[in-house]
Structure formats: structure tokens, C-alpha cells
Design a protein around this motif. Structure first.
Motif, PDB file in Angstrom:
ATOM      1  N   VAL A 109     -41.099 -41.666  -9.026  1.00 56.67           N
ATOM      2  CA  VAL A 109     -40.828 -42.170  -7.684  1.00 56.67           C
ATOM      3  C   VAL A 109     -40.768 -43.691  -7.741  1.00 56.67           C
ATOM      4  N   ASP A 138     -35.427 -47.662   6.345  1.00 59.99           N
ATOM      5  CA  ASP A 138     -34.860 -48.293   5.148  1.00 59.99           C
ATOM      6  C   ASP A 138     -33.463 -47.750   4.881  1.00 59.99           C
ATOM      7  N   ASP A 149     -40.546 -46.877  -5.140  1.00 56.32           N
ATOM      8  CA  ASP A 149     -40.693 -47.315  -3.753  1.00 56.32           C
ATOM      9  C   ASP A 149     -39.598 -48.323  -3.419  1.00 56.32           C
ATOM     10  N   ASP A 194     -36.879 -52.459 -10.658  1.00 58.67           N
ATOM     11  CA  ASP A 194     -38.021 -51.531 -10.727  1.00 58.67           C
ATOM     12  C   ASP A 194     -37.644 -50.273 -11.513  1.00 58.67           C
ATOM     13  N   GLU A 207     -39.805 -35.236  -2.937  1.00 54.94           N
ATOM     14  CA  GLU A 207     -41.113 -35.430  -3.565  1.00 54.94           C
ATOM     15  C   GLU A 207     -41.407 -34.327  -4.576  1.00 54.94           C
ATOM     16  N   VAL A 266     -34.783 -52.941  -6.433  1.00 53.86           N
ATOM     17  CA  VAL A 266     -34.907 -51.513  -6.727  1.00 53.86           C
ATOM     18  C   VAL A 266     -34.369 -51.226  -8.131  1.00 53.86           C
ATOM     19  N   ASP A 286     -37.656 -43.725  -2.935  1.00 59.27           N
ATOM     20  CA  ASP A 286     -38.469 -43.376  -1.781  1.00 59.27           C
ATOM     21  C   ASP A 286     -38.534 -44.495  -0.753  1.00 59.27           C
ATOM     22  N   GLY A 287     -37.907 -44.247   0.376  1.00 66.94           N
ATOM     23  CA  GLY A 287     -37.978 -45.171   1.498  1.00 66.94           C
ATOM     24  C   GLY A 287     -38.133 -44.380   2.775  1.00 66.94           C
ATOM     25  N   ASP A 288     -38.445 -45.068   3.843  1.00 61.65           N
ATOM     26  CA  ASP A 288     -38.527 -44.355   5.112  1.00 61.65           C
ATOM     27  C   ASP A 288     -37.144 -44.311   5.748  1.00 61.65           C
ATOM     28  N   LYS A 326     -37.159 -53.573   0.090  1.00 61.87           N
ATOM     29  CA  LYS A 326     -36.610 -54.167  -1.134  1.00 61.87           C
ATOM     30  C   LYS A 326     -35.100 -54.140  -1.062  1.00 61.87           C
ATOM     31  N   ARG A 364     -37.370 -34.838   2.838  1.00 64.03           N
ATOM     32  CA  ARG A 364     -38.379 -35.678   2.175  1.00 64.03           C
ATOM     33  C   ARG A 364     -39.326 -34.883   1.274  1.00 64.03           C
ATOM     34  N   HIS A 414     -39.208 -49.473  -0.129  1.00 66.88           N
ATOM     35  CA  HIS A 414     -39.559 -50.092   1.157  1.00 66.88           C
ATOM     36  C   HIS A 414     -39.402 -51.611   1.097  1.00 66.88           C
TER      37      HIS A 414
END
Length: 183
Positions: A158, A119, A160, A172, A152, A169, A114-116, A164, A148, A162
Motif C-alpha cells: 500500500v 484525493d 499512501d 514512494d 485493501e 507518489v 491509497d487515498g480518500d 501528495k 475500498r 494523501h
């Protein structure tokens, strides 16, 4: 799960981990890195479609249309039932077909990176090779906004992404998936 072999957990049945997210989210990099770290095979649905159709994604979109690409993508997913314990990097639009989402859930767990939009766009080096980006920023934003909620809705987990880098990533993802007993 069954006993360990060579220090890795051996899973029973079809227990793939599918990575979804917008273009440039790092799905292929994360799947490849985790595959190397945990001794799991990784595959990329876009590359599998390219091999099946004998041409690159751009040419498929241009010559055969997006619908033909999506049909081939669904066939590729269906073919993964015959394998086990894969790390699967999925094309950005795989969630646009409900059948694909159903197949992923039948075969394993879905992880949304999940990024915008910024990103993702920052990571894409060859935008010309991404046919679903569209020809202008307005089309790209519309595509991102359409997908998007599908990411979801489809996600079991999920992560994140953002601000990174891919190493963060992957770390994580490894931590989360190890904690859940999936790696």
C-alpha cells in the motif's frame, strides 16, 4: 532474477506489478513514470480494453454494459500471462471480480495507491469520461465505499497518496518496489 542487462535487473517469468486504486489515484501516471525510470514496459488495462473492443470505455458501458466491459477486462488480464515484467495500470473496478484479483496475484504483485475520495476526485479532470463515477455524489461515494475494502484485501503493498502529487507518489512507489527487489 537473473543477471543485469543494460543496468537493469532482468526478471525471470511473469512478474508484473499491478497498480490498483480508485479513479484518479494516479495509477497510469505512476506506472508510466516508473516505466521510464526503470526501463520497464507499462500498460493500461482500460486502454487495452478500448483497443480490443474498438471504442472508448464510456461507449462500452453505454452500448454494451458494464458486464461486457468487465469480461473484456478479464480477457486483457489473462493475455498478460504471455508477457513479463510489466507495470500495469488497472482500471478502478478491476478488483470487483475475484477472478481478476486471482490473476493479478498469479502474475505478480499488487500495489494499492491509497487515498480518500477527495484525493481521487481532485485529480479527475474529465468526470464525464468516467462511467463508473455515477451521476451523483451519492453513487460515487457508494462505489468508493464498495471498492475500498477490495483494494485493501487485494494489495500486497500500500502506498499512501494523501495530499501528495504524482511525483511524490511515484518516488514512494519506486523506493518501496526497489527495496522489495521488484524494480
Amino acid at each position: 532474477m537473473s543477471s543485469e542487462r543494460s543496468g537493469y535487473v532482468v526478471h525471470e517469468g511473469c512478474d508484473h506489478i499491478f497498480f490498483v486504486g480508485f479513479l484518479g489515484a494516479g495509477k497510469s501516471t505512476v506506472a508510466r513514470n516508473l516505466g521510464c525510470l526503470f526501463g520497464r514496459t507499462y500498460v493500461d488495462t482500460d486502454r487495452m480494453v478500448e483497443r480490443a473492443m474498438g471504442k472508448c470505455v464510456c461507449d462500452i458501458f453505454k452500448e454494451d454494459g458494464e458486464e461486457a466491459f468487465r469480461d473484456a477486462e478479464t480477457k486483457v488480464l489473462e493475455s498478460l500471462r504471455q508477457r513479463k515484467s510489466l507495470l500495469v495500470s488497472c482500471g478502478g473496478g478491476i478488483v470487483e471480480r475475484p477472478r481478476n484479483c486471482q490473476l493479478m496475484h498469479e502474475m505478480g504483485k499488487v500495489v494499492f495507491l491509497d487515498g480518500d475520495l477527495e484525493d481521487s476526485l481532485r485529480q479527475i479532470q474529465h468526470k464525464e469520461s468516467r462511467p463508473d463515477l455515477g451521476c451523483c455524489m451519492q453513487e460515487t461515494c457508494a462505489c468508493y465505499n464498495r471498492r475500498r475494502p477490495l483494494y485493501e484485501e487485494t494489495a500486497d503493498y500500500v502506498i499512501d497518496i494523501h495530499n501528495k502529487d504524482f511525483g511524490q507518489v511515484a518516488a514512494d512507489a519506486a523506493s518501496l518496489l526497489w527495496e522489495k527487489g521488484l524494480l
